[in-house]
Motif scaffolding. Structure first.
Motif, mmCIF file in Angstrom:
data_model
loop_
_atom_site.group_PDB
_atom_site.id
_atom_site.type_symbol
_atom_site.label_atom_id
_atom_site.label_comp_id
_atom_site.label_asym_id
_atom_site.label_seq_id
_atom_site.Cartn_x
_atom_site.Cartn_y
_atom_site.Cartn_z
ATOM 1 N N TYR A 42 -104.022 -21.243 -53.728
ATOM 2 C CA TYR A 42 -104.305 -20.277 -54.790
ATOM 3 C C TYR A 42 -105.272 -20.916 -55.772
ATOM 4 O O TYR A 42 -105.047 -22.040 -56.223
ATOM 5 C CB TYR A 42 -103.032 -19.838 -55.516
ATOM 6 C CG TYR A 42 -103.340 -18.892 -56.644
ATOM 7 C CD1 TYR A 42 -103.764 -17.593 -56.386
ATOM 8 C CD2 TYR A 42 -103.269 -19.309 -57.955
ATOM 9 C CE1 TYR A 42 -104.096 -16.730 -57.410
ATOM 10 C CE2 TYR A 42 -103.598 -18.449 -58.995
ATOM 11 C CZ TYR A 42 -104.002 -17.158 -58.709
ATOM 12 O OH TYR A 42 -104.344 -16.312 -59.736
ATOM 13 N N PHE A 43 -106.333 -20.206 -56.083
ATOM 14 C CA PHE A 43 -107.284 -20.680 -57.081
ATOM 15 C C PHE A 43 -107.056 -19.913 -58.370
ATOM 16 O O PHE A 43 -107.240 -18.705 -58.427
ATOM 17 C CB PHE A 43 -108.721 -20.504 -56.595
ATOM 18 C CG PHE A 43 -109.743 -20.954 -57.606
ATOM 19 C CD1 PHE A 43 -109.706 -22.236 -58.144
ATOM 20 C CD2 PHE A 43 -110.730 -20.099 -58.034
ATOM 21 C CE1 PHE A 43 -110.636 -22.654 -59.081
ATOM 22 C CE2 PHE A 43 -111.677 -20.501 -58.963
ATOM 23 C CZ PHE A 43 -111.619 -21.786 -59.489
ATOM 24 N N ASP A 44 -106.630 -20.614 -59.401
ATOM 25 C CA ASP A 44 -106.407 -20.048 -60.726
ATOM 26 C C ASP A 44 -107.751 -20.060 -61.447
ATOM 27 O O ASP A 44 -108.114 -21.036 -62.092
ATOM 28 C CB ASP A 44 -105.362 -20.883 -61.462
ATOM 29 C CG ASP A 44 -105.027 -20.358 -62.837
ATOM 30 O OD1 ASP A 44 -105.631 -19.368 -63.277
ATOM 31 O OD2 ASP A 44 -104.142 -20.954 -63.481
ATOM 32 N N LYS A 45 -108.499 -18.983 -61.272
ATOM 33 C CA LYS A 45 -109.869 -18.906 -61.772
ATOM 34 C C LYS A 45 -109.974 -19.102 -63.290
ATOM 35 O O LYS A 45 -110.811 -19.878 -63.743
ATOM 36 C CB LYS A 45 -110.486 -17.566 -61.376
ATOM 37 C CG LYS A 45 -111.983 -17.515 -61.582
ATOM 38 C CD LYS A 45 -112.564 -16.133 -61.334
ATOM 39 C CE LYS A 45 -112.571 -15.724 -59.910
ATOM 40 N NZ LYS A 45 -113.307 -14.468 -59.673
ATOM 41 N N PRO A 46 -109.130 -18.443 -64.103
ATOM 42 C CA PRO A 46 -109.282 -18.621 -65.558
ATOM 43 C C PRO A 46 -109.108 -20.072 -66.026
ATOM 44 O O PRO A 46 -109.739 -20.499 -66.978
ATOM 45 C CB PRO A 46 -108.188 -17.734 -66.154
ATOM 46 C CG PRO A 46 -107.871 -16.742 -65.104
ATOM 47 C CD PRO A 46 -108.108 -17.437 -63.794
ATOM 48 N N ARG A 47 -108.246 -20.827 -65.343
ATOM 49 C CA ARG A 47 -107.973 -22.207 -65.762
ATOM 50 C C ARG A 47 -108.736 -23.235 -64.934
ATOM 51 O O ARG A 47 -108.710 -24.415 -65.232
ATOM 52 C CB ARG A 47 -106.478 -22.480 -65.686
ATOM 53 C CG ARG A 47 -105.676 -21.632 -66.654
ATOM 54 C CD ARG A 47 -104.171 -21.798 -66.417
ATOM 55 N NE ARG A 47 -103.419 -20.860 -67.193
ATOM 56 C CZ ARG A 47 -103.076 -19.633 -66.789
ATOM 57 N NH1 ARG A 47 -103.404 -19.196 -65.608
ATOM 58 N NH2 ARG A 47 -102.374 -18.835 -67.576
ATOM 59 N N GLY A 48 -109.383 -22.814 -63.833
ATOM 60 C CA GLY A 48 -110.120 -23.733 -62.974
ATOM 61 C C GLY A 48 -109.217 -24.694 -62.230
ATOM 62 O O GLY A 48 -109.564 -25.864 -62.043
ATOM 63 N N ILE A 49 -108.058 -24.201 -61.785
ATOM 64 C CA ILE A 49 -107.090 -25.058 -61.102
ATOM 65 C C ILE A 49 -106.849 -24.531 -59.692
ATOM 66 O O ILE A 49 -106.622 -23.344 -59.488
ATOM 67 C CB ILE A 49 -105.754 -25.116 -61.873
ATOM 68 C CG1 ILE A 49 -105.987 -25.735 -63.246
ATOM 69 C CG2 ILE A 49 -104.702 -25.900 -61.089
ATOM 70 C CD1 ILE A 49 -104.781 -25.715 -64.150
ATOM 71 N N MET A 50 -106.897 -25.441 -58.727
ATOM 72 C CA MET A 50 -106.595 -25.114 -57.339
ATOM 73 C C MET A 50 -105.190 -25.580 -57.033
ATOM 74 O O MET A 50 -104.820 -26.716 -57.340
ATOM 75 C CB MET A 50 -107.604 -25.826 -56.428
ATOM 76 C CG MET A 50 -107.448 -25.505 -54.987
ATOM 77 S SD MET A 50 -107.932 -23.800 -54.716
ATOM 78 C CE MET A 50 -107.748 -23.683 -52.978
ATOM 79 N N TYR A 51 -104.381 -24.705 -56.437
ATOM 80 C CA TYR A 51 -103.009 -25.030 -56.049
ATOM 81 C C TYR A 51 -102.906 -25.059 -54.533
ATOM 82 O O TYR A 51 -103.473 -24.211 -53.847
ATOM 83 C CB TYR A 51 -102.026 -23.970 -56.565
ATOM 84 C CG TYR A 51 -101.848 -23.948 -58.050
ATOM 85 C CD1 TYR A 51 -100.867 -24.725 -58.662
ATOM 86 C CD2 TYR A 51 -102.643 -23.145 -58.856
ATOM 87 C CE1 TYR A 51 -100.690 -24.701 -60.031
ATOM 88 C CE2 TYR A 51 -102.477 -23.117 -60.234
ATOM 89 C CZ TYR A 51 -101.501 -23.897 -60.810
ATOM 90 O OH TYR A 51 -101.331 -23.874 -62.174
ATOM 91 N N ASN A 104 -100.917 -11.226 -61.934
ATOM 92 C CA ASN A 104 -101.882 -11.255 -63.039
ATOM 93 C C ASN A 104 -102.336 -12.710 -63.212
ATOM 94 O O ASN A 104 -102.061 -13.539 -62.353
ATOM 95 C CB ASN A 104 -101.289 -10.659 -64.324
ATOM 96 C CG ASN A 104 -100.044 -11.386 -64.786
ATOM 97 O OD1 ASN A 104 -99.934 -12.606 -64.688
ATOM 98 N ND2 ASN A 104 -99.074 -10.647 -65.304
ATOM 99 N N ASN A 105 -103.012 -13.017 -64.303
ATOM 100 C CA ASN A 105 -103.532 -14.383 -64.497
ATOM 101 C C ASN A 105 -102.443 -15.440 -64.644
ATOM 102 O O ASN A 105 -102.715 -16.625 -64.461
ATOM 103 C CB ASN A 105 -104.448 -14.437 -65.714
ATOM 104 C CG ASN A 105 -105.789 -13.789 -65.453
ATOM 105 O OD1 ASN A 105 -106.190 -13.614 -64.312
ATOM 106 N ND2 ASN A 105 -106.480 -13.429 -66.513
ATOM 107 N N ASP A 106 -101.231 -15.039 -64.985
ATOM 108 C CA ASP A 106 -100.165 -16.009 -65.227
ATOM 109 C C ASP A 106 -99.047 -15.996 -64.193
ATOM 110 O O ASP A 106 -98.249 -16.920 -64.145
ATOM 111 C CB ASP A 106 -99.548 -15.774 -66.612
ATOM 112 C CG ASP A 106 -100.534 -15.988 -67.741
ATOM 113 O OD1 ASP A 106 -101.511 -16.747 -67.540
ATOM 114 O OD2 ASP A 106 -100.349 -15.398 -68.817
ATOM 115 N N LEU A 107 -98.968 -14.956 -63.377
ATOM 116 C CA LEU A 107 -97.839 -14.813 -62.462
ATOM 117 C C LEU A 107 -98.287 -14.632 -61.018
ATOM 118 O O LEU A 107 -99.208 -13.867 -60.730
ATOM 119 C CB LEU A 107 -96.989 -13.596 -62.849
ATOM 120 C CG LEU A 107 -96.336 -13.603 -64.220
ATOM 121 C CD1 LEU A 107 -95.632 -12.278 -64.469
ATOM 122 C CD2 LEU A 107 -95.356 -14.762 -64.355
ATOM 123 N N LEU A 108 -97.589 -15.348 -60.125
ATOM 124 C CA LEU A 108 -97.779 -15.178 -58.687
ATOM 125 C C LEU A 108 -96.473 -14.666 -58.095
ATOM 126 O O LEU A 108 -95.405 -15.186 -58.406
ATOM 127 C CB LEU A 108 -98.116 -16.502 -58.012
ATOM 128 C CG LEU A 108 -99.393 -17.212 -58.408
ATOM 129 C CD1 LEU A 108 -99.501 -18.521 -57.648
ATOM 130 C CD2 LEU A 108 -100.594 -16.334 -58.145
#
Length: 164
Positions: A42-51, A104-108
């Motif tokens: 998962y790429f968290d685009k707003p924070r620039g973090i790859m999980y 959303n941007n905070d929840l998976l």
């Protein structure tokens, strides 16, 4: 965001490579901490973090599923992949075949997993801000089912599970 391709891990592999579209070359990124296959990304685009989440540790045939979540902050990759210290409050064993669906941007939405009753079609929510996995509330499930009427992928996910 990066308009590129990232290749992560593999069968007993920890390597991470990214394609530089300008030079058309593969570049090495820091290696994962745990070699695993069939991971979820998962790429968290707003924070620039790859999980990188879950998967089978070691070789694919090992059958040892992982509940480890690693992350790479792409704004400071020199720190490498870090293992996320998260709280699992969901009563779902995440060491099984898992998938993610961004709410959303905070929840998976995490689906798959095994509950204490061996329900293999479980749902829970991963809060990226709080680093917590929680049971899905009835209110959220109701709103997801409403949204699922417009989205075939989400419909397949929430339509197969009953959450308690």
């Amino acid at each position: 965001v990066f308009n590129t391709i990232m290749v992560i891990g593999g069968d007993n592999v920890t390597s991470v490579e990214i394609l530089d579209p300008i030079t058309n070359r593969w570049l090495l990124l820091p290696e994962l901490n745990i070699a695993r296959s069939n991971s979820v990304f998962y790429f968290d685009k707003p924070r620039g973090i790859m999980y990188v989440m879950f998967g089978v540790e070691g070789g694919f045939t090992s059958g040892k599923y992982s509940d480890v979540i690693e992350f790479l902050d792409l704004t400071s990759i020199t720190n490498g992949w870090l293992i996320l210290d998260y709280k699992n409050k969901s009563q779902i064993d995440l060491r099984s075949y898992m998938n993610v669906y961004p709410i959303n941007n905070d929840l998976l939405l995490l689906y798959g997993g095994v509950t204490f009753r061996n329900n293999t079609k479980s749902l829970c929510v991963f809060n990226l801000v709080k680093n917590e996995v929680n049971k899905i509330s009835q209110k959220m499930l109701k709103s997801l089912r409403i949204e699922a009427k417009k989205n075939r992928q989400l419909s397949a996910i929430v339509g197969v599970s009953e959450c308690k």
